[in-house]
Write an enzyme that holds these catalytic residues in place. Structure first.
Site, short mmCIF file in Angstrom:
data_model
loop_
_atom_site.label_atom_id
_atom_site.label_comp_id
_atom_site.label_asym_id
_atom_site.label_seq_id
_atom_site.Cartn_x
_atom_site.Cartn_y
_atom_site.Cartn_z
N GLU A 3 -66.20 -26.70 -8.21
CA GLU A 3 -67.30 -26.93 -9.15
C GLU A 3 -68.08 -28.20 -8.81
O GLU A 3 -69.32 -28.20 -8.85
CB GLU A 3 -66.77 -26.99 -10.58
CG GLU A 3 -67.87 -27.16 -11.61
CD GLU A 3 -67.40 -27.08 -13.05
OE1 GLU A 3 -68.26 -27.04 -13.96
OE2 GLU A 3 -66.17 -27.06 -13.27
N HIS B 254 -66.74 -26.89 -16.31
CA HIS B 254 -65.62 -26.00 -16.65
C HIS B 254 -64.32 -26.78 -16.53
O HIS B 254 -63.45 -26.65 -17.38
CB HIS B 254 -65.64 -24.78 -15.72
CG HIS B 254 -64.63 -23.75 -16.05
ND1 HIS B 254 -64.56 -23.15 -17.30
CD2 HIS B 254 -63.62 -23.21 -15.32
CE1 HIS B 254 -63.56 -22.28 -17.31
NE2 HIS B 254 -62.97 -22.30 -16.12
N CYS C 96 -62.84 -16.45 -19.60
CA CYS C 96 -63.12 -17.78 -20.14
C CYS C 96 -64.60 -18.07 -20.28
O CYS C 96 -64.99 -19.09 -20.86
CB CYS C 96 -62.45 -18.84 -19.28
SG CYS C 96 -60.67 -18.54 -19.10
N PHE D 14 -61.81 -15.76 -15.09
CA PHE D 14 -61.12 -14.90 -14.12
C PHE D 14 -61.98 -13.66 -13.86
O PHE D 14 -62.55 -13.07 -14.80
CB PHE D 14 -59.76 -14.45 -14.66
CG PHE D 14 -58.69 -15.52 -14.61
CD1 PHE D 14 -58.87 -16.69 -13.89
CD2 PHE D 14 -57.50 -15.33 -15.28
CE1 PHE D 14 -57.88 -17.65 -13.83
CE2 PHE D 14 -56.50 -16.29 -15.23
CZ PHE D 14 -56.69 -17.46 -14.51
N LYS E 206 -62.05 -30.49 -21.61
CA LYS E 206 -60.75 -29.81 -21.57
C LYS E 206 -59.61 -30.81 -21.37
O LYS E 206 -58.44 -30.47 -21.63
CB LYS E 206 -60.72 -28.76 -20.47
CG LYS E 206 -61.56 -27.51 -20.76
CD LYS E 206 -61.35 -26.47 -19.68
CE LYS E 206 -62.16 -25.21 -19.95
NZ LYS E 206 -63.61 -25.40 -19.69
N HIS F 157 -57.63 -25.78 -22.52
CA HIS F 157 -58.54 -24.68 -22.18
C HIS F 157 -58.46 -23.60 -23.25
O HIS F 157 -57.45 -22.92 -23.38
CB HIS F 157 -58.15 -24.12 -20.81
CG HIS F 157 -59.14 -23.15 -20.25
ND1 HIS F 157 -60.28 -22.76 -20.91
CD2 HIS F 157 -59.16 -22.48 -19.05
CE1 HIS F 157 -60.95 -21.91 -20.18
NE2 HIS F 157 -60.29 -21.72 -19.04
#
Length: 416
Positions: A316, A305, A165, A403, A337, A342
């Site tokens: 985060e 994110h 991502c 990831f 998002k 996403h």
């Protein structure tokens, strides 16, 4: 050597909440959710029955029919967004030195639908390996920038960054450095993804990564909310034209913002889970600030994110508090998002476009769908909840993580 300055001169977007950059911006400011029941296949047996699909898109409205048939959807999306960005930059393709124009693109997965279709067709056949001759060229992740460069004759660096991502944020940082170091005058960069497929949804469901709020798809993506239960898969593309500052000035280009810097890091922790204390995220934001020559107190806005996962959102925000200290409460923090879902490898590009447009318009898009306080989140942080907020944004940061612990961060500032 003295590094060259890099600016943004063109933007293009194809998203679940708008099929151009202007429609995308209107959707963001209006707090529009792109989530709805999936239309691409029968979801009866799936845990999650909704996603953020691109709507009202027909590839042949933009591409030659024969050309479109040779591309997976993720590459079609890339072509459309890149064409908009190139047009928005008003590049004279007859005058630009095409040996010094690159295409650096991000995709976390690539042609998943093509791969799925070909394998299912083989499984349902008689065992003979009758594959489409375009199977491999349609599937490979690097074909999106290849198609963009072929169409326009761009002969500079041409490749795809793959870091899950974080892919398109990585691409933007690579594009920045390519121009900073004098290798290119212009780079078309960004990312695209089209993973709303049987394999994509089934795979993420198996990981328990997706929201299963099937009774209310439009409210399912709820970053920072105490009742969040996973991310909502999205698709689309975002494209930016980055250009060396003097080159842009010489041709009288509109300049959206300066790309101040970027940063990379690794969590080195787990295949899919973030480090609970956000140590990799702390590192990437510090790296980014140092690379840009800016201080924490210079930052006005951060598009996180913020995927709407129980672990990721908290880690985060903890990291932001540690990096920015007391200034963190003065920053407009958000997660777009909540509206787009996403977009995986395209997320970094789309979210970079969001912060650039926030600078241009003096308004920060909201984090929608927030109804319940999470006691693990600092209540003093301004998460721009549910309504857009006016703000003179001079410096903005965009965070993107993938990831594998891949972290990428880019910083933009108003041009001096």
């Amino acid at each position: 050597m003295e590094l060259k300055r890099v600016v943004v001169t063109g933007l293009g977007a194809l998203t679940p909440i708008g099929n151009t950059k202007d429609e995308f911006w209107e959707g963001l400011i209006g707090g529009k959710s792109g989530a709805a029941p999936i239309t691409y296949y029968d979801t009866e047996k799936f845990k999650t029955k909704f996603a953020c699909e691109v709507k009202n898109f027909t590839a042949t409205d933009f591409l030659d029919r024969k050309e479109a048939r040779k591309m997976d959807k993720f590459a079609q999306y890339a072509m459309v967004a890149a064409d908009e960005a190139i047009g928005d930059a008003n590049l004279d393709l007859e005058k630009v030195d095409k040996l010094r124009v690159g295409v650096i693109w991000g995709a976390g997965i690539g042609g998943l639908e093509t791969f799925q279709t070909e394998v299912l067709n083989f499984a349902q056949g008689d065992g003979s390996p009758r594959f489409n001759p375009f199977f491999i060229p349609k599937m490979i992740a690097d074909i999106a920038p290849a198609n963009i460069s072929i169409k326009h004759g761009f002969m500079g660096p041409n490749y795809t960054t793959v870091s899950a991502c974080a892919s398109s944020a990585n691409a933007i940082f690579d594009a920045l450095n390519s121009i900073r170091l004098g290798h290119c005058d212009v780079v078309v960069t960004g990312g695209s993804e089209a993973a709303v497929t049987i394999a994509g949804m089934g795979g993420f469901n198996a990981m328990h990564a997706l929201s299963t709020r099937n009774e209310s798809p439009e409210t399912a993506s709820r970053p920072f909310d105490g009742t969040r239960d996973g991310f909502v898969l999205g698709e689309g593309a975002g494209a930016l034209v980055l250009e060396e500052y003097e080159h842009a000035k010489a041709r009288g280009a509109k300049i959206y913002a300066e790309v101040a810097g970027g940063g990379l890091s690794s969590d080195a922790h787990h295949m899919t889970a973030p480090h609970p204390e956000g140590i990799g995220v702390i590192a990437v934001m510090k790296n980014c600030l140092e690379n840009a020559g800016l201080k924490p107190e210079d930052v006005d806005h951060i598009n996180t994110h913020g995927t709407s996962t129980p672990l990721g959102d908290v880690a985060e925000l903890k990291a932001i508090s540690k990096v920015f200290g007391s200034h963190a409460k003065n920053i407009n923090i958000n997660s777009t998002k909540s509206m787009t879902g996403h977009l995986l490898g395209a997320a970094g590009a789309i979210e970079a476009i969001s912060v650039i447009l926030a600078m241009e318009h003096g308004i920060v898009p909201p984090t929608i769908n927030h109804t319940t306080v999470d006691e693990n989140i600092d209540p003093e942080l301004n998460l721009t909840l549910n309504k857009a907020q006016k703000r003179d944004v001079k410096v903005a940061m965009s965070n993107t993580f993938g990831f594998g612990g891949h972290n990428a961060c880019v910083l933009f500032k108003k041009i001096d």
